[in-house]
Design an enzyme around this catalytic site. Structure first.
Site, PDB file in Angstrom:
ATOM      1  N   GLU A  29      95.064   2.728  34.545  1.00  0.00           N
ATOM      2  CA  GLU A  29      93.949   2.890  35.493  1.00  0.00           C
ATOM      3  C   GLU A  29      92.812   1.910  35.268  1.00  0.00           C
ATOM      4  OE1 GLU A  29      95.164   7.165  34.410  1.00  0.00           O
ATOM      5  OE2 GLU A  29      95.057   5.227  33.446  1.00  0.00           O
ATOM      6  N   ASP A  79      97.127   8.101  33.201  1.00  0.00           N
ATOM      7  CA  ASP A  79      96.885   9.310  32.409  1.00  0.00           C
ATOM      8  C   ASP A  79      97.883  10.416  32.750  1.00  0.00           C
ATOM      9  OD1 ASP A  79      94.791   8.049  31.188  1.00  0.00           O
ATOM     10  OD2 ASP A  79      93.255   8.910  32.489  1.00  0.00           O
ATOM     11  N   TYR A  91      93.635  11.945  24.314  1.00  0.00           N
ATOM     12  CA  TYR A  91      93.198  12.085  25.711  1.00  0.00           C
ATOM     13  C   TYR A  91      92.137  13.171  25.837  1.00  0.00           C
ATOM     14  CZ  TYR A  91      93.558  12.166  30.795  1.00  0.00           C
ATOM     15  OH  TYR A  91      93.277  12.103  32.136  1.00  0.00           O
TER      16      TYR A  91
END
Length: 894
Positions: free
Chosen positions: A17, A104, A329
């Site tokens: 991203e 993600d 994350y």
């Protein structure tokens, strides 16, 4: 989707991203891999009529960007700001033999991968890479075991996006028509506003109560002193704050002994001559267990409490730490730790704190939150073994280091032994009075040695947690040293902070913790709330919006209904529910009206005046006894009592608008209708008015042919300081001080928007704080004008507040600059203002890239047509002149 094959013999394209994530991943991959960023979503629903494809523009549902007549098919478009990046990705794909989608692992990331696949239409093998942390080992594991795109997660994200679009685009226009322009409604946003407004209602209804008690200082025979609180007298317990009714201020139980000041002092006099002894001594062991590792929500809450970070700042810093490979994350609702992480934490406990601090078995945590995804991991330091914070002190910036250290400590503490101690309660009795004191001793600190919630210094916190009492025994005599009477006042329920709002939303199962930062940003930007310290305080606009939705669209703002929406999205992601069925029921209804019918009906039924009107009360005495209302008007909130009106300051909290204050403000506003006097030069009245942004002066009346002249008060000047003489001086500004000796051009003193200043031709200088534009002399002005200009001119080059890496679109460095209307980012081609409420210091590179992409997508700003503008101004002047003539005619007739 294409079948997985190895990329070892060909060129591979990896898409993530963000540019920061791309840079980190590229460090772990060889020369055969090209890592590019999509810069967020590459496609989305149209953001306005301009983006709707031509073939759909005439459809009745076009404004939604969703074909509600064909199974809610979304219309996806690539914004103009993303076209250049998409072209770059297509070119890179043509030169590659395999495509890896490494976005993600949550719904949004899965959707981005799906959109990339749909848009790029790859003819090469495609793999989906998933990892919790950006380390060499994690990336290699992902490459060794890729998977396909999870259709369930994609459908759940798409359903949420459509649901939010239907909710926002159908309900927001209702708010525009009935409350005010530029407002918005949202599935979670509107519920958050309701929570904040309901808390303020509770504060408004709250009635304070005052009560008194006694605090005593005792001493043992050895001279050891300790303090104790009075608990009861002659068998009657003294009340606490919880014993009072919040809406009446009265005590709930008449059997309690309620003391006033006189009663407390009288009791103190009686007890000073009494003999006291230890009536009971109780000791109980206790055990404290460590908190679970961080989830998104608990990280936001703790960073707010300990570091003072906003939710947005926390998530920005956490994202930077994740994308640079320092933590796992950061969008997760799981408290689970991988076995390698547990092993790494236990090794550190043993080496850093000793074997005594290591429990016999690893600790396992299960999430208490609804819909927690246990397959994910909690937020922890990346890799194994964990790096010590001290090693990274020179690598991370200040915010990154503080957040990383907090995550590290919390993770280590989660695998440490329990803290153990004893709680001791001593009761002292004399002359029918019972005093009590509670102490606490920590026998073994356990996890507290590494981490204590709410403190940055565990050692200091350990000292605070202990209350050491002297060694005493039952029936032992103690001497009364001092006795103080104390008053207490009950307090209304506290307003939500970002941390407590986040915790409440999560506990209710409303929304996702990963979205809370953007929700808080939105309600601040829309001015539904403002901050008083760290408290989220609602505006009267929020009261109006919440009232409209609660009274006319109760299902949409119902807590249970909103929580069930989130559960349903999880069911869709697991394949247990169908999105089309739910969207049909939500929008069109099933046995009861759906969203569309409810909104269409309420456009007719909602009384805009009533929705924005709140009864404050009715004065019990005085000249004016009509009811007083707070109303939300076009230019802000104001008080209304019959014909009397008064503006409310925008930063005045609703619970601070009392009857006394309202009457005072209405009285001041009425006095503003009486002139301070008459200007001798113009023969016009001079008024001291109270406006939305404070007091100001007005020369003339609105009924006059000419527009009245206004003047602001000087900074620090109070209305009481203004008489006719001062008012005339302020209205006379700008003040001619005389000619400049060299240029022969007039030197003038002004009171400007940013403070007082002097001017000669194009040269301006701000006046010092101790020099008034009413008193400044020509000599002082000339001295100021002769000095070098310290404030940068509009045309001078501006030093950037911050410089980021080059833009992936223009390849020019992205700069954060201070502009005339606030901070903005620029990449050499596009400028984008920072949204209201966003702290420039917290802005990240990825956020800057996204802001520029969104601004570029909207296209260049439209220039106003001069002729149309002139025509509009002329019409306004003609209408005003007509109104003025009518008023004059009526006045004459009277």
């Amino acid at each position: 989707m294409a079948k997985s094959t190895s990329s070892s013999t060909g060129k591979a394209l990896v898409i993530v991203e963000s540019p920061a994530k791309a840079r980190t991943i590229s460090r772990f991959l060889g020369p055969n891999y090209t890592v590019e960023a999509s810069i967020g979503h590459v496609r989305d629903l149209p953001q306005g009529a301009k983006e709707v494809p031509e073939q759909y523009k005439k459809e009745p549902w076009a404004y939604l960007g969703v074909n509600v007549t064909a199974d809610f098919e979304p219309i996806y478009v690539v914004s103009s700001g993303k076209k250049q990046q998409v072209a770059k990705l297509k070119k890179a794909l043509k030169e590659s033999d395999v495509l890896y989608l490494a976005t993600d692992e949550d719904r949004e990331g899965e959707a981005i991968s799906w959109h990339l696949c749909e848009l790029l239409k790859p003819k090469v093998p495609v793999h989906r890479l998933v990892f919790h942390e950006i380390t060499k080992e994690a990336i290699q594991q992902a490459l060794d075991s890729p998977r396909q795109i999870d259709d369930g997660l994609v459908r759940a994200q798409e359903t949420r996006r459509i649901l939010d679009r239907l909710y926002g685009y159908e309900v927001s226009p209702l708010l525009w028509r009935k409350v005010g322009p530029r407002l918005s409604a949202g599935r979670v946003q509107s519920v958050a506003v309701r929570l904040i407004v309901e808390r303020e209602h509770a504060r408004i209804r709250f009635v304070r109560a005052t009560y008194w008690d006694l605090s005593a200082e005792f001493a043992t025979e050895k001279g050891e002193q300790f303090a104790a609180q009075l608990m009861s007298v002659d068998g009657r317990r003294l009340p606490l704050g919880k014993d009072f009714d919040s809406q009446t201020g009265k005590i709930k139980d008449d059997q309690l002994l309620l003391l006033d000041e006189a009663g407390a002092r009288s009791l103190a006099d009686r007890l000073r001559g009494a003999e006291f002894r230890i009536s009971s001594l109780e000791e109980k062991p206790y055990t404290s267990r460590p908190a679970a590792p961080f989830t998104t929500s608990t990280l936001q809450q703790e960073a707010n409490r300990k570091l003072g970070f906003t939710a947005r700042r926390t998530m920005s810093v956490a994202q930077s730490l994740y994308e640079n490979g320092f933590i796992t994350y950061m969008r997760t609702d799981s408290t689970n730790l991988a076995s390698v992480a547990v092993e790494a934490a236990r090794k550190l406990v043993s080496s850093e704190y000793g074997e005594d601090f290591l429990p016999g078995q690893p600790r396992v945590y299960k999430s208490k939150v609804k819909n927690a995804q246990e397959a994910h991991e909690a937020i922890r330091p990346a890799g194994h073994p964990f790096k010590l914070p001290s090693v990274l002190k020179g690598t991370l910036n200040h915010d990154e280091f503080r957040l990383f250290e907090m995550i590290w400590k919390r993770t280590i503490a989660s695998q440490m032994a329990d803290a153990r101690g004893r709680r001791i309660t001593i009761r002292i009795e004399g002359d029918g009075a019972i005093f009590q004191v509670t102490g606490k001793t920590i026998d073994f600190p356990g996890f507290l040695r590494a981490y204590v919630e709410g403190s940055d210094d565990p050692k200091a916190e350990l000292a605070d947690k202990e209350t050491i009492l002297p060694a005493v025994s039952a029936q032992q005599a103690v001497a009364l040293q001092d006795l103080l009477s104390k008053s207490h006042t009950t307090q209304p329920p506290a307003r939500f902070s970002e941390a407590s709002l986040t915790r409440t939303l999560e506990e209710m199962g409303i929304g996702r913790p990963s979205t809370y930062a953007s929700i808080i940003d939105t309600i601040l930007a829309r001015e539904y709330v403002f901050k008083k310290g760290s408290a989220l305080t609602p505006t009267w606009v929020a009261f109006s919006v919440s009232k409209l939705l609660t009274e006319h669209l109760p299902n949409l703002i119902d807590y249970q209904f909103t929580a069930e929406m989130e559960e349903l999205l999880d069911s869709i992601s697991c394949g247990e529910a169908k999105s089309i069925d739910y969207l049909n029921k939500f929008y069109f209804g099933n046995g009861r009206p759906g969203l569309k019918q409810q909104v269409d009906q309420n456009i007719k039924d909602v009384d805009a005046r009533e929705i924005s009107r709140f009864l404050l009360g009715k004065p019990e005495s005085g000249e004016f006894t009509e009811e007083i209302f707070v109303r939300v008007g076009r230019y802000g909130p104001f008080l209304e009592q019959g014909e009397r009106k008064a503006s409310l300051p925008p930063d005045l909290a609703p619970d601070e608008v009392t009857m006394e204050l309202a009457l005072e403000m209405l009285e001041l506003s009425q006095q503003a209708d009486e002139p301070l006097g008459v200007c001798p030069d113009t023969a016009k009245p001079v008024f001291l008015k109270q406006g939305r942004f404070g007091p100001y002066l007005q020369l003339g009346s609105p009924d006059d042919d000419e527009k009245p002249k206004n003047a602001a008060l000087l900074k620090g000047m109070e209305p009481a300081d203004v008489n006719l003489e001062v008012a005339l001086k302020l209205l006379s500004l700008p003040r001619n001080l005389g000619e400049h000796p060299e240029s022969k051009i007039a030197v003038e003193a002004f009171n400007g928007r940013y403070g007082p200043y002097v001017k000669c031709e194009k040269e301006t200088r701000s006046l010092p704080a101790d020099v008034s534009p009413l008193d400044v002399t020509l000599q002082q002005a000339l001295e100021l004008l002769a000095q070098p200009k310290t404030r940068r001119g509009r045309g001078a080059p501006k030093e950037p507040i911050k410089t980021f890496d080059p833009s992936p679109v223009t390849e020019e460095p992205i700069q954060l600059l201070e502009g005339r209307y606030g901070p903005y980012v620029a990449d050499g081609v596009t400028n984008a203002s920072l949204p209201k409420g966003v702290n420039p210091e917290e802005l990240t590179f990825d956020q800057a890239v996204q802001l520029l992409a969104d601004r570029a997508a909207r296209g260049p700003a439209k220039k106003k047509k001069k002729k149309a503008a002139k025509k509009k101004t002329a019409k306004k002047k003609a209408a005003k002149k007509k109104t003025t003539k009518k008023k004059a005619a009526k006045k004459k007739a009277k």
